[in-house]
Design a protein around this motif. Structure first.
Motif, PDB file in Angstrom:
ATOM      1  N   ALA A  76     -41.819  43.484  20.091  1.00  0.00           N
ATOM      2  CA  ALA A  76     -40.746  43.875  21.023  1.00  0.00           C
ATOM      3  C   ALA A  76     -40.331  42.707  21.906  1.00  0.00           C
ATOM      4  CB  ALA A  76     -41.197  45.058  21.874  1.00  0.00           C
ATOM      5  N   ARG A  77     -41.311  41.888  22.320  1.00  0.00           N
ATOM      6  CA  ARG A  77     -40.974  40.721  23.139  1.00  0.00           C
ATOM      7  C   ARG A  77     -40.115  39.730  22.363  1.00  0.00           C
ATOM      8  NH1 ARG A  77     -46.326  41.600  25.018  1.00  0.00           N
ATOM      9  NH2 ARG A  77     -47.183  40.172  23.457  1.00  0.00           N
ATOM     10  N   GLU A  78     -40.396  39.579  21.068  1.00  0.00           N
ATOM     11  CA  GLU A  78     -39.588  38.669  20.258  1.00  0.00           C
ATOM     12  C   GLU A  78     -38.155  39.184  20.111  1.00  0.00           C
ATOM     13  OE1 GLU A  78     -40.961  35.512  18.905  1.00  0.00           O
ATOM     14  OE2 GLU A  78     -42.026  36.272  20.666  1.00  0.00           O
ATOM     15  N   VAL A  79     -38.013  40.494  19.954  1.00  0.00           N
ATOM     16  CA  VAL A  79     -36.675  41.076  19.853  1.00  0.00           C
ATOM     17  C   VAL A  79     -35.930  40.903  21.174  1.00  0.00           C
ATOM     18  CG1 VAL A  79     -35.385  43.227  19.553  1.00  0.00           C
ATOM     19  CG2 VAL A  79     -37.318  42.708  18.040  1.00  0.00           C
ATOM     20  N   GLU A  80     -36.610  41.194  22.270  1.00  0.00           N
ATOM     21  CA  GLU A  80     -35.986  41.085  23.596  1.00  0.00           C
ATOM     22  C   GLU A  80     -35.537  39.656  23.881  1.00  0.00           C
ATOM     23  OE1 GLU A  80     -37.096  42.006  28.298  1.00  0.00           O
ATOM     24  OE2 GLU A  80     -38.480  42.552  26.688  1.00  0.00           O
ATOM     25  N   ALA A  81     -36.321  38.678  23.414  1.00  0.00           N
ATOM     26  CA  ALA A  81     -35.988  37.269  23.646  1.00  0.00           C
ATOM     27  C   ALA A  81     -34.976  36.728  22.645  1.00  0.00           C
ATOM     28  CB  ALA A  81     -37.262  36.427  23.595  1.00  0.00           C
ATOM     29  N   ALA A  87     -38.476  42.851  13.105  1.00  0.00           N
ATOM     30  CA  ALA A  87     -39.670  43.363  13.773  1.00  0.00           C
ATOM     31  C   ALA A  87     -40.217  44.580  13.038  1.00  0.00           C
ATOM     32  CB  ALA A  87     -39.341  43.723  15.220  1.00  0.00           C
ATOM     33  N   GLU A  88     -39.335  45.462  12.619  1.00  0.00           N
ATOM     34  CA  GLU A  88     -39.775  46.656  11.885  1.00  0.00           C
ATOM     35  C   GLU A  88     -40.453  46.266  10.579  1.00  0.00           C
ATOM     36  OE1 GLU A  88     -37.872  50.801  10.036  1.00  0.00           O
ATOM     37  OE2 GLU A  88     -36.642  49.459  11.272  1.00  0.00           O
ATOM     38  N   ALA A  89     -39.888  45.274   9.890  1.00  0.00           N
ATOM     39  CA  ALA A  89     -40.483  44.832   8.625  1.00  0.00           C
ATOM     40  C   ALA A  89     -41.839  44.184   8.855  1.00  0.00           C
ATOM     41  CB  ALA A  89     -39.542  43.855   7.930  1.00  0.00           C
ATOM     42  N   GLY A  90     -41.960  43.389   9.904  1.00  0.00           N
ATOM     43  CA  GLY A  90     -43.240  42.760  10.211  1.00  0.00           C
ATOM     44  C   GLY A  90     -44.313  43.782  10.519  1.00  0.00           C
ATOM     45  N   LEU A  91     -43.972  44.775  11.328  1.00  0.00           N
ATOM     46  CA  LEU A  91     -44.936  45.826  11.655  1.00  0.00           C
ATOM     47  C   LEU A  91     -45.336  46.624  10.418  1.00  0.00           C
ATOM     48  CD1 LEU A  91     -43.374  47.025  15.027  1.00  0.00           C
ATOM     49  CD2 LEU A  91     -45.649  46.014  14.745  1.00  0.00           C
ATOM     50  N   ALA A  92     -44.404  46.798   9.492  1.00  0.00           N
ATOM     51  CA  ALA A  92     -44.702  47.556   8.267  1.00  0.00           C
ATOM     52  C   ALA A  92     -45.705  46.826   7.377  1.00  0.00           C
ATOM     53  CB  ALA A  92     -43.407  47.817   7.497  1.00  0.00           C
ATOM     54  N   ARG A  93     -45.834  45.517   7.556  1.00  0.00           N
ATOM     55  CA  ARG A  93     -46.792  44.753   6.743  1.00  0.00           C
ATOM     56  C   ARG A  93     -48.195  44.755   7.340  1.00  0.00           C
ATOM     57  NH1 ARG A  93     -42.490  40.884   7.340  1.00  0.00           N
ATOM     58  NH2 ARG A  93     -40.982  41.161   5.637  1.00  0.00           N
ATOM     59  N   LEU A  94     -48.356  45.365   8.496  1.00  0.00           N
ATOM     60  CA  LEU A  94     -49.654  45.397   9.166  1.00  0.00           C
ATOM     61  C   LEU A  94     -50.462  46.624   8.754  1.00  0.00           C
ATOM     62  CD1 LEU A  94     -48.646  44.460  12.834  1.00  0.00           C
ATOM     63  CD2 LEU A  94     -49.930  43.025  11.231  1.00  0.00           C
TER      64      LEU A  94
END
Length: 399
Positions: free
Chosen positions: A67-72, A80-87
Motif C-alpha cells: 500500500a505504501r508503494e501504491v501511495e507513493a 500490488a494486487e499481483a505481488g500479494l497474490a504471489r505470496l
C-alpha cells in the motif's frame, strides 16, 4: 567482484530462472525481501513463528508494504494486487519443501544459535539442491555452514533496507561453495534487479564492517559532550540522508550492539564506542520500534532523548572535540576501514568498495561518493590527521 552485464546475460541464457523463493522472518528486513521477491514475479513463501495471530499479522505487514508503494506512486494497484497474490504465508517449515522453494533466505536476528536452528529446520524439509541464503550483515557464512549438512549450498545474500528499493546485494560465498550455487544466487539477484557485489567471507563483510567504526566514532563524540542531534545535523549537512543516531534508531540499537559483539574481536578499539549501547538496550531504549532510543517519537515528532545522551556521556572525557571532528572523525574512520578491506581482499578494488559504500550505505553523492571523497582529501592529509588524533585520543587512530 561486480558481475558485469555481459556475464549476466550469458548466465541468464544458460540457466532457467528462479521461480520459487522462501523467506524466513517477516520483520522489517524480511518483509522487504519478500516484497522485492514477489514484486518481480516470483512465488514467495514467508515462514513466520508459530504463535497465535502471526500469520494474519504478517499479511497485514505485507499489505501495508504494498500500500505504501501504491501511495507513493512506485506501484500501481494492479501491480500490488499481483505481488500479494504471489505470496504464501505459513508457520510450518514443511511448506517450504512442499512449495518447492529453490532458494530460502533467512532474515532472523543476528544470533548465531538462532540462525543455526533455522538452517537445520530448513534443511530438514527442503530438497537436497535447495540453496540456503543468509541475510546476515555481520556473521561469517563459514560460521553458519559448520552446522549444515549441505555446506556447499550455504551462501550470504545481504540486502539493504528496504530491500525493494535499495539496489545493492552483497553476496558472500565459501571456497567450497558449489559453482552452480553461486551462479543461481547471482541469477536471483539479476531477476530482482539488484547490483551484485561479491565480497570475501569475513566478519562484517564490506558494508557492515566500514559502517561500524563510523557509528562508533559518533557515539564517542557524544561521550565528549556533543549532543546526538548536533552529530546527526552535522553529518546530514555533509550529505548523509540520515545521521548515525537516527540510523541506529531505525536499525534497532540492540541490533547494532549485537553486531559490535560479533565484530569486536576483529576490529578492536576501532568500534569500542559501541560498548556503550548495551546500557540503553537493557533500559529498553532500542529505537524507533518502541518510540524511544537516541530520540523519542510521538505525535509531536522526533526529539533528542536526554536520558540516552546522559547514558553515553562519561565524566572521564572532558576534552571537547573540534567542530570539524563531528564530520571528519566518523567519515574518515569509514574511509580508513574501507582501505583496510581493500588491502585485505574483502573486496577486489577501491572501485568495488566505492560501489558498496555508495549503493549500500548511501555515502553522499554530493561528495562524489566514497572514492572521490578520499581522493579529494588525499591520503597524506588523512595520515597526518590520524597521527594527531592518535596523540589526542588514543590507539584507535593508529594507522
Amino acid at each position: 567482484m561486480i558481475l558485469k552485464s555481459e556475464e549476466l546475460e550469458t548466465m541468464v541464457g544458460e540457466l532457467p530462472p528462479v521461480r520459487r523463493v522462501g523467506v524466513i522472518g517477516v520483520g522489517a528486513m524480511g518483509a522487504s525481501i519478500a516484497h522485492l521477491t514477489s514484486s518481480v514475479g516470483l512465488e514467495t513463501v514467508i515462514k513466520v513463528r508459530a504463535r497465535p495471530g502471526a500469520i494474519e499479522q504478517a499479511w497485514q505487514t505485507m499489505r501495508a508494504s504494498y500500500a505504501r508503494e501504491v501511495e507513493a506512486g512506485r506501484a500501481s494497484p494492479a501491480e500490488a494486487e499481483a505481488g500479494l497474490a504471489r505470496l504464501r504465508i505459513t508457520d510450518d517449515y514443511a511448506e517450504l519443501g512442499r512449495a518447492g522453494c529453490e532458494i530460502v533466505i533467512e532474515s532472523v536476528p543476528e544470533h548465531l544459535a538462532i540462525k543455526h536452528e533455522v538452517l537445520q529446520a530448513v534443511e530438514a524439509v527442503t530438497h537436497d539442491d535447495c540453496i540456503f541464503a543468509s541475510n546476515t550483515s555481520s556473521l561469517p557464512i563459514a560460521w553458519l555452514a559448520r552446522r549444515s549438512k549441505r555446506p556447499d549450498r550455504v551462501v550470504g545474500m545481504h540486502y539493504f533496507w528496504p530491500a525493494h528499493r535499495q539496489p545493492l546485494l552483497e553476496i558472500s560465498a565459501l571456497p567450497d561453495t558449489a559453482p552452480e550455487v553461486l551462479k543461481r544466487v547471482r541469477l536471483l539477484g539479476r531477476q530482482q534487479g539488484r547490483v551484485e557485489l561479491l565480497v570475501r567471507d569475513s566478519p562484517g563483510f564490506l558494508t557492515t564492517r566500514i559502517l561500524m567504526p563510523y557509528v562508533s566514532e559518533a557515539v564517542l563524540l557524544v561521550g565528549q559532550g556533543v549532543s546526538v542531534d548536533q552529530v546527526d545535523t552535522a553529518l546530514e549537512a555533509f550529505g548523509w540522508r540520515m545521521g548515525p543516531f537516527r540510523l541506529m534508531d531505525v536499525a534497532g540499537i540492540e541490533t547494532v550492539a549485537y553486531v559490535h559483539d560479533c565484530l569486536r574481536p576483529f576490529l578492536g578499539e576501532r568500534i569500542a564506542g559501541l560498548e556503550r549501547l548495551w546500557p540503553l538496550v537493557r533500559a529498553g531504549y532500542v529505537g524507533r520500534r518502541v518510540n524511544a532510543g537516541f530520540y523519542t517519537y510521538g505525535p509531536e515528532g522526533r526529539h533528542p532523548n536526554p536520558v540516552a545522551h546522559d547514558m553515553l556521556r562519561t565524566d572521564a572525557e572532558v576534552c571537547a572535540p573540534e567542530p570539524d571532528e563531528l564530520v571528519h572523525r566518523p567519515v574518515w574512520m569509514m574511509v580508513r576501514e574501507a582501505a583496510l578491506c581493500v588491502a585485505e581482499g574483502v573486496v577486489a578494488s577501491w572501485e568495488e568498495a566505492d560501489v558498496g559504500a555508495n549503493l549500500g550505505l548511501g555515502f553522499p553523492m554530493s561528495q562524489g561518493g566514497l572514492l572521490a571523497y578520499r581522493k579529494r582529501i588525499g591520503d597524506a592529509v588523512m595520515r597526518r590527521q590520524f597521527a594527531a588524533w592518535e596523540r589526542r585520543y588514543g590507539p584507535r587512530f593508529c594507522l
